[in-house]
Design a protein around this motif. Structure first.
Motif, PDB file in Angstrom:
ATOM      1  N   UNK A 125     -60.467  43.219  48.068  1.00  0.00           N
ATOM      2  CA  UNK A 125     -61.401  42.181  48.219  1.00  0.00           C
ATOM      3  C   UNK A 125     -61.538  42.281  49.622  1.00  0.00           C
ATOM      4  N   UNK A 150     -66.531  39.336  51.359  1.00  0.00           N
ATOM      5  CA  UNK A 150     -65.612  38.920  50.211  1.00  0.00           C
ATOM      6  C   UNK A 150     -65.462  37.632  51.013  1.00  0.00           C
ATOM      7  N   UNK A 151     -64.064  37.650  52.006  1.00  0.00           N
ATOM      8  CA  UNK A 151     -63.502  36.181  51.700  1.00  0.00           C
ATOM      9  C   UNK A 151     -64.386  35.481  52.941  1.00  0.00           C
ATOM     10  N   UNK A 174     -66.502  33.921  51.365  1.00  0.00           N
ATOM     11  CA  UNK A 174     -65.516  33.044  50.466  1.00  0.00           C
ATOM     12  C   UNK A 174     -65.564  31.406  51.476  1.00  0.00           C
ATOM     13  N   UNK A 180     -65.143  26.763  42.858  1.00  0.00           N
ATOM     14  CA  UNK A 180     -65.343  27.774  44.310  1.00  0.00           C
ATOM     15  C   UNK A 180     -63.859  28.407  43.730  1.00  0.00           C
ATOM     16  N   UNK A 205     -63.949  32.317  42.612  1.00  0.00           N
ATOM     17  CA  UNK A 205     -63.060  33.314  43.364  1.00  0.00           C
ATOM     18  C   UNK A 205     -61.976  34.243  42.342  1.00  0.00           C
ATOM     19  N   UNK A 209     -64.023  36.977  40.274  1.00  0.00           N
ATOM     20  CA  UNK A 209     -64.496  37.694  41.383  1.00  0.00           C
ATOM     21  C   UNK A 209     -63.170  38.846  41.723  1.00  0.00           C
ATOM     22  N   UNK A 210     -61.821  38.160  41.700  1.00  0.00           N
ATOM     23  CA  UNK A 210     -60.729  38.993  42.105  1.00  0.00           C
ATOM     24  C   UNK A 210     -60.594  39.630  40.770  1.00  0.00           C
ATOM     25  N   UNK A 222     -52.684  31.095  51.189  1.00  0.00           N
ATOM     26  CA  UNK A 222     -54.434  31.396  51.926  1.00  0.00           C
ATOM     27  C   UNK A 222     -55.112  30.262  50.993  1.00  0.00           C
TER      28      UNK A 222
END
Lengths: 294, 228, 405
Positions: free
Chosen positions: A91, A95-96, A99, B13, B17, B20-21, B82
């Protein structure tokens, strides 16, 4: 002044490692450097403060809230980065950013754009194709652009080249001007800590061996060169961490320097020829070699 | 001990996420599925066979690759710290992972299974094939759920690969067994759509396995008060 | 091209492609080629119908999908892929769900009634009559009927997401950098295998199961339209070749017609079919490009009449087939020459469809539901462009149709 974080009698036992009797307080607005060798327990300590790990004993509080029970609320105000943390390589930075922006209402897009420029990042580039330095800077950008009240940084500059390291430190220095923001960061690089920290905490083998104001800490460490013959009485001198003898020169490193030390040494038959302040790195190495008593 | 997520919006979310990944791979699979459906629609028996096989392979691959990408690779790439640093609890992340994988799998699964059933019912093919299709689809879905639960609960890559291979090797024999076994009471050539007691028993067993797998995994995660 | 630009010629071309469909379906009743397969096949037929009607049919749907791809790119430009999906589900998916049962049930009822009552039934009606007499009822055969294009629009919307996610759009700049003649010469050859999978001329892909040839063939036109939105200058580069393309399209079609009539034997059937497909592909593609060029040249202005036709064409196309069948079933037993029957059926279908649009749809809740925006008699000049360009919405202004579908 209220404490940004506090740990009281905290213990955490692992199979081959034990973090024990940790008492630590970081006042709001302070920057604390956490120094210790690999395996000293720095990462475990930071994870306890994020609520990622539950302590076996003792109390962990951030902003007055107990962890890990209040981890969701507390993590909204913490910016955490560790050297084992990676972003999604497939990504883009944009994008991050989107997010993170969706999660934290305090996201500051203008500041984020400013950091993009300052760090020389490309928002539309996939992170998998960027250097380690770029990825670390991207991680810091995501953390800083939401203005967290507390930064917990676990080896943030590890693996960075000098230029990238300088950029990161510069950005951190800029952020740290905010007196309401508290920072606890660990680093192998004692120069970073010396440059940024207000106070220093030494961690060794799962224990805190020293934790105090940086100036005071550095002030009580000295490298003293004398001439004479060292005796047993010298070896028993309080605060002595290192003693080298190469006749007729005696070099000693002490963590309990004061103005009366020269007179004390004279009574032991040693004549002081020079007294030099020590760098944090020198203190660090001396402490570790001396068995961890700072 | 709570079995539920603390923040539904955050779970949404996390699901988005993951979607999307995984989007690029999923797009490839959707294109592959359209190709497979197109092959079936060509009207030749060889093309229909190739199309059906491609659909089956894609369904298996979609599931195992979503687990591979969203769980195993994420661990290997060290993306987990993360995610843990976000304002989430372990149960938020658990439900996010479970629902993301289920959503990603169920979209193509529903298209393919629904499409196959619609095709059987809307063409001169014998309606008895619907039972066969439902049993195989249910088996694939159950296998996916078990694999997903193992992957969420167990961080060992070795065990995950073992489970994946074990479940995949069961697909072929199961299809063969359902196709040939008279015990199932299937009438593949029959015009009527009848679920016999064995077929209903198999579907009930599928549901039971899915409920147990998700239940045990949820219980294991609910016991955790912190991530590590 | 910017997302706020008003694109009259695309709007008008889409309307013409749809209205041509009404004429085409009406003509099929008099087509010798389809006499045995078309339910309303009349006793009066002419090969002229086959030659003319099928020629227009060759490029009307390819043209329609080019336009659809063009507007898909526009919608993505306005609201991203989410905006495209939202729009397509509302403007294409919803009408498909509502109209498909209505159309298929009404066609079935009309056909059963005609099979029972027609004095001069078509071969299909005769077959149905005998089948019902022998078996008591006509089995349901599921079909998308003429609404198949809606289903494919949804599939292409899905494929737009696939293409965008897989970054297939990168091929666009590369193709645009080639000489202008490369695509007109190469693409028909590349598309010919898809056409070779089906009969010549191509049949309507009426099954829910996606037809591979239609996905490839119409999908390529959709993709071309998508790229055309981003690179309209490519069309300008083709302009000098317009006469050659028109001549080539007619020549290819003539060759196709000539070969269709030529005798064949088994050993050359496959090759002949491939050659048919290549000729069909060239004729259709060049006519599609010629239509785009002609549209850009002559249909790119605002005309209230064209605007009204464009507004109503979607509704007309959705409902025309049951109306047309009802008229043509009645005409089966009317003693009249075929051109007259053809004229009556076209005029009657268009009149009923457009009047129903004007009276029952355009300014009603149905119109808003179908088009997503209330239409009033407020003058459109300026307002539409203003809103399309992103100006604040005003309650009663038109939104250009090309932004809505």
């Amino acid at each position: 002044m209220t404490a940004a974080l506090s740990m009281q009698g905290v213990c955490k036992q692992y199979e081959d490692f034990r973090l024990q009797d940790i008492d630590l307080t970081l006042p709001t607005g302070q920057i604390m450097g956490l120094v210790g060798v690999n395996g000293a327990g720095k990462s475990t300590l930071l994870r306890l403060l994020m609520g990622l790990v539950r302590a076996d004993r003792g109390e962990v509080e951030v902003f007055g809230q107990r962890l890990p029970e209040a981890q969701v609320a507390v993590k909204r105000d913490i910016g955490y980065a560790s050297d084992d943390m990676r972003l999604y390589p497939g990504q883009t930075l944009r994008w991050h950013m989107d997010f993170i922006r969706g999660i934290y209402p305090g996201w500051d897009e203008a500041y984020a754009q400013d950091l993009v420029k300052r760090f020389d990042l490309k928002p539309q580039q996939k992170l998998g194709g960027t250097s380690h330095g770029q990825r670390v800077k991207a991680l810091l950008l995501l953390m800083l652009a939401r203005h967290p009240r507390l930064l917990l940084l676990d080896e943030p500059t590890t693996g960075l080249d000098p230029v990238a390291r300088g950029e990161v430190l510069e950005a951190l220095g800029y952020v740290l001007r905010d007196e309401e923001r508290s920072v606890l960061f660990s680093s192998h690089n004692t120069a970073d800590i010396e440059q940024l920290a207000d106070s220093i905490t030494f961690l060794h083998a799962g224990r805190i061996v020293a934790s105090e104001d940086k100036e005071t800490f550095l002030d009580r460490w000295r490298r003293v060169v004398c001439q004479g013959e060292p005796g047993d009485a010298l070896r028993a001198l309080p605060g002595l961490h290192s003693l080298r003898h190469s006749a007729p020169i005696v070099e000693l490193k002490t963590g309990a320097y004061n103005d009366s030390l020269a007179a004390t040494l004279a009574t032991l038959g040693l004549m002081v020829t020079s007294v030099e302040p020590m760098s944090l790195e020198d203190i660090f190495v001396t402490t570790v070699r001396g068995g961890g008593k700072a | 001990m709570s079995w539920f997520a603390t923040d539904a919006a955050m779970v949404r979310r996390l699901v988005l996420k993951d979607w999307q990944v995984y989007q690029k791979q999923l797009a490839g699979y959707v294109a592959g599925m359209l190709l497979a459906l197109g092959l079936i629609g060509l009207g030749h028996s060889w093309a229909a066979g190739a199309g059906a096989l491609l659909l089956l392979v894609l369904l298996v691959v979609v599931g195992s690759y979503s687990i591979q990408t969203l769980l195993l690779t994420e661990r290997k790439q060290q993306n987990v710290p993360f995610i843990m640093s976000l304002p989430v609890t372990p149960m938020d992340v658990y439900w996010g992972k479970l629902l993301a994988n289920l959503a990603i799998y169920l979209v193509p699964f529903t298209v393919v299974a629904g499409g196959m059933i619609a095709m059987v019912l809307s063409t001169p093919m014998p309606d008895g094939l619907v039972v066969w299709t439902v049993l195989i689809a249910a088996f694939l879905l159950t296998s996916f759920c078990v694999l997903l639960c193992v992957a969420i609960s167990c961080s060992s890559e070795g065990w995950n690969i073992f489970t994946m291979i074990a479940l995949m090797t069961l697909v072929g024999p199961f299809i063969l067994w359902v196709t040939r076994s008279r015990q199932v009471g299937l009438d593949l050539e029959g015009e009527s759509l009848v679920f016999g007691p064995v077929a209903i028993g198999l579907l009930a067993a599928d549901v039971l396995v899915v409920v147990i797998a998700i239940g045990v995994t949820s219980w294991l995660h609910a016991r955790k008060s912190s991530f590590l | 091209m910017t997302v706020g630009t008003r694109i009259h010629y695309m709007d008008n071309l889409r309307a013409l492609a749809m209205l041509a469909g009404v004429v085409f379906h009406a003509a099929l009743a008099h087509s010798p080629l389809l006499h045995s397969y078309w339910p309303t096949a009349d006793t009066g037929s002419s090969e002229v119908v086959d030659v003319v009607a099928w020629f227009f049919h060759l490029f009307r749907m390819p043209l329609f999908f080019v336009v659809a791809g063009f507007f898909a790119a526009l919608l993505v430009g306005r609201g991203g892929l989410a905006g495209l999906f939202h729009n397509r589900l509302a403007r294409v998916g919803r009408p498909l769900i509502v109209f498909l049962p209505l159309v298929t049930i009404s066609l079935r009822l009309l056909t059963l009634h005609a099979a029972e009552t027609a004095g001069h039934p078509s071969p299909v009606l005769e077959w149905i009559r005998s089948h019902v007499q022998e078996n008591g009822a006509l089995p349901w055969s599921f079909s998308l009927a003429h609404l198949w294009f809606l289903w494919y629009l949804l599939l292409f919307t899905l494929l737009t997401w696939v293409g965008s996610t897989l970054e297939l759009g990168r091929v666009g700049p590369w193709l645009a950098a080639r000489p202008a003649w490369v695509i007109p010469l190469a693409l028909p050859v590349l598309l010919a295998p898809a056409l070779a999978l089906v009969t010549v001329p191509w049949p309507a892909p009426e099954s829910f199961l996606p037809a591979l040839w239609a996905l490839v063939y119409f999908g390529a036109h959709f993709a071309l339209g998508y790229q055309l939105f981003h690179r309209p200058q490519w069309l300008d580069r083709l302009r000098p070749g317009l006469p050659a393309m028109l001549f080539g399209a007619v020549a290819a079609y003539a060759g196709l017609a000539w070969l269709q009539d030529a005798p064949s034997d088994g050993s050359v059937a496959l090759w002949r079919h491939l050659i048919h497909a290549v000729l069909e592909s060239y004729s259709a593609f060049w006519m599609t490009l010629a239509s785009l060029l002609a549209g850009r040249r002559w249909l790119d202005g605002h005309s209230p009449a064209m605007r009204w036709l464009a507004d109503g064409s979607y509704w007309v196309y959705l409902v025309h087939l049951p109306v047309l069948f009802a008229i043509q079933y009645e005409l089966l037993d009317v003693a009249m020459v075929w051109p007259a029957k053809f004229a009556v059926s076209v005029a009657g279908t268009l009149a009923i469809s457009f009047l129903s649009y004007a009276w029952c749809i355009r300014r009603t809740v149905f119109g808003r539901w179908l088009d997503g925006r209330r239409v009033t008699s407020t003058p459109i000049t300026g307002a539409a462009s203003e809103e399309a360009a992103g100006a604040p919405k005003k309650s009663h202004f038109y939104l250009p149709r090309n932004l809505r579908r």
